[in-house]
Scaffold this motif. Structure first.
Motif, PDB file in Angstrom:
ATOM      1  N   UNK A 150     -13.680  -0.535 -25.732  1.00 14.39           N
ATOM      2  CA  UNK A 150     -14.656   0.367 -26.870  1.00 14.39           C
ATOM      3  C   UNK A 150     -15.751   1.661 -25.274  1.00 14.39           C
ATOM      4  N   UNK A 151     -16.329  -0.192 -24.759  1.00 13.68           N
ATOM      5  CA  UNK A 151     -17.303  -0.142 -23.893  1.00 13.68           C
ATOM      6  C   UNK A 151     -16.820   0.690 -22.483  1.00 13.68           C
ATOM      7  N   UNK A 152     -14.735   0.129 -22.367  1.00 10.61           N
ATOM      8  CA  UNK A 152     -14.337   1.004 -21.355  1.00 10.61           C
ATOM      9  C   UNK A 152     -14.370   2.747 -21.499  1.00 10.61           C
ATOM     10  N   UNK A 153     -13.765   3.607 -22.703  1.00  8.28           N
ATOM     11  CA  UNK A 153     -14.089   4.070 -22.993  1.00  8.28           C
ATOM     12  C   UNK A 153     -15.833   5.053 -22.792  1.00  8.28           C
ATOM     13  N   UNK A 154     -16.954   4.065 -22.993  1.00 10.02           N
ATOM     14  CA  UNK A 154     -18.102   4.379 -22.705  1.00 10.02           C
ATOM     15  C   UNK A 154     -18.213   4.722 -21.595  1.00 10.02           C
ATOM     16  N   UNK A 155     -17.945   3.865 -20.798  1.00  9.29           N
ATOM     17  CA  UNK A 155     -18.150   3.653 -18.608  1.00  9.29           C
ATOM     18  C   UNK A 155     -17.692   4.941 -18.905  1.00  9.29           C
ATOM     19  N   UNK A 156     -15.861   5.368 -18.834  1.00 10.24           N
ATOM     20  CA  UNK A 156     -15.687   6.579 -18.613  1.00 10.24           C
ATOM     21  C   UNK A 156     -16.236   7.990 -18.724  1.00 10.24           C
ATOM     22  N   UNK A 157     -16.930   7.498 -20.002  1.00  9.06           N
ATOM     23  CA  UNK A 157     -17.578   9.286 -20.333  1.00  9.06           C
ATOM     24  C   UNK A 157     -18.647   9.197 -19.405  1.00  9.06           C
ATOM     25  N   UNK A 158     -19.543   7.894 -19.792  1.00  9.77           N
ATOM     26  CA  UNK A 158     -20.611   8.569 -19.054  1.00  9.77           C
ATOM     27  C   UNK A 158     -20.567   8.274 -17.506  1.00  9.77           C
ATOM     28  N   UNK A 159     -19.082   8.213 -17.044  1.00 14.64           N
ATOM     29  CA  UNK A 159     -18.876   8.823 -15.357  1.00 14.64           C
ATOM     30  C   UNK A 159     -18.243  10.113 -15.759  1.00 14.64           C
TER      31      UNK A 159
ATOM     32  N   UNK B 182      -8.038  10.251 -18.522  1.00 10.12           N
ATOM     33  CA  UNK B 182      -7.890   8.910 -18.633  1.00 10.12           C
ATOM     34  C   UNK B 182      -8.554   8.783 -20.347  1.00 10.12           C
ATOM     35  N   UNK B 183     -10.101   9.957 -20.581  1.00  9.30           N
ATOM     36  CA  UNK B 183     -10.219   9.462 -21.690  1.00  9.30           C
ATOM     37  C   UNK B 183      -9.175  10.171 -22.868  1.00  9.30           C
ATOM     38  N   UNK B 184      -8.551  11.622 -22.641  1.00  5.37           N
ATOM     39  CA  UNK B 184      -7.776  11.828 -23.485  1.00  5.37           C
ATOM     40  C   UNK B 184      -6.953  10.857 -23.888  1.00  5.37           C
ATOM     41  N   UNK B 185      -6.063  10.461 -23.136  1.00  4.22           N
ATOM     42  CA  UNK B 185      -5.247   9.027 -23.301  1.00  4.22           C
ATOM     43  C   UNK B 185      -5.444   8.122 -24.112  1.00  4.22           C
ATOM     44  N   UNK B 186      -7.289   8.252 -24.104  1.00  6.34           N
ATOM     45  CA  UNK B 186      -7.514   6.640 -24.808  1.00  6.34           C
ATOM     46  C   UNK B 186      -8.574   7.368 -26.247  1.00  6.34           C
ATOM     47  N   UNK B 187      -7.936   8.413 -26.659  1.00  4.12           N
ATOM     48  CA  UNK B 187      -7.306   9.338 -27.630  1.00  4.12           C
ATOM     49  C   UNK B 187      -9.325   9.593 -28.050  1.00  4.12           C
ATOM     50  N   UNK B 188     -10.450  10.175 -26.557  1.00  3.17           N
ATOM     51  CA  UNK B 188     -11.266  10.525 -26.309  1.00  3.17           C
ATOM     52  C   UNK B 188     -11.318  11.914 -26.106  1.00  3.17           C
ATOM     53  N   UNK B 189     -12.149  13.027 -27.214  1.00  4.03           N
ATOM     54  CA  UNK B 189     -11.467  14.774 -26.664  1.00  4.03           C
ATOM     55  C   UNK B 189     -12.776  15.441 -26.331  1.00  4.03           C
TER      56      UNK B 189
ATOM     57  N   UNK C 159     -21.469   7.011 -26.183  1.00  3.21           N
ATOM     58  CA  UNK C 159     -20.345   8.036 -26.952  1.00  3.21           C
ATOM     59  C   UNK C 159     -19.919   8.308 -28.583  1.00  3.21           C
ATOM     60  N   UNK C 160     -20.016   9.320 -28.679  1.00  4.60           N
ATOM     61  CA  UNK C 160     -20.541   9.497 -30.539  1.00  4.60           C
ATOM     62  C   UNK C 160     -19.390   9.044 -31.200  1.00  4.60           C
ATOM     63  N   UNK C 161     -18.249   9.408 -30.585  1.00  5.50           N
ATOM     64  CA  UNK C 161     -17.563   8.845 -31.289  1.00  5.50           C
ATOM     65  C   UNK C 161     -15.909   9.144 -30.672  1.00  5.50           C
ATOM     66  N   UNK C 162     -14.916   8.212 -31.686  1.00  4.94           N
ATOM     67  CA  UNK C 162     -13.433   7.876 -30.921  1.00  4.94           C
ATOM     68  C   UNK C 162     -12.448   8.330 -31.287  1.00  4.94           C
ATOM     69  N   UNK C 163     -11.481   8.761 -30.988  1.00  7.31           N
ATOM     70  CA  UNK C 163     -10.447   8.575 -32.423  1.00  7.31           C
ATOM     71  C   UNK C 163     -10.015   7.484 -33.034  1.00  7.31           C
TER      72      UNK C 163
END
Length: 186
Positions: free
Chosen positions: A36-45, A74-81, A182-186
């Protein structure tokens, strides 16, 4: 080195260090990052690069980068759309774009080092091979092109001042992005 590059380095170094020390990327370096932190880091970047790259491209001929696209994939691959954001960033001329590009392209070296540590993070063992933090040496190609561009041109004191000011503002853009959740991830 050129005068502009020296000024950019000197006048942004403290700000760069301050922003970097509280970034989630440190958790990749010490292998403690969660998925989850990795997803957040990618989103922030993503949101910071997205805001900056669009503006840089308006003023620098031949400017081409795919950081935003690689982050989105990368975000898409992790379910963040959901990648909408409202980070405002404006470049008004070539000198400002040069300052912003200093931050955006200069990040490649740190990103390469971070990418080499991803596979050592237990929580990230099952993710697809990263496109953004990939650890590949060719990630610095755009940085080298940027340096070549700086060396090919003479800059006035006013242009150097504008570029330096915008580089600082770009670091602050990243700082602002690193404080967004990040507000939501799948």
């Amino acid at each position: 080195m050129t005068k502009i590059l020296n000024r950019l380095r000197e006048e942004t170094s403290t700000l760069h260090r301050e922003i970097e020390k509280d970034n989630l990327a440190g958790k990749i370096m010490d292998h403690s990052i969660s998925l989850e932190e990795y997803k957040l880091l990618l989103f922030q970047n993503y949101i910071a690069y997205d805001a900056a790259e669009a503006q840089i491209g308006n003023y620098l001929k031949n400017y081409s980068t795919d950081k935003t696209q690689r982050l989105a994939q990368d975000l898409n691959n992790l379910g963040v759309h959901e990648l909408e954001h409202n980070l405002d960033f404006i470049c008004s001329n070539e000198a400002e774009a040069i300052g912003a590009a200093y931050v955006v392209e200069g990040s490649a070296m740190g990103g390469m080092l971070i990418g080499k540590e991803i596979s050592n993070c237990p929580e990230l063992k099952t993710i697809a091979a990263p496109l953004f933090f990939n650890g590949h040496r060719d990630s610095v190609r755009n940085w080298n092109e940027y340096l070549k561009f700086l060396r090919s041109k003479e800059f006035s004191e006013t242009e150097i001042d504008l570029a330096t000011s915008k580089a600082k503002e770009t670091f602050l853009l990243f700082e602002k992005a690193f404080n967004i959740q990040l507000t939501q991830t799948d």
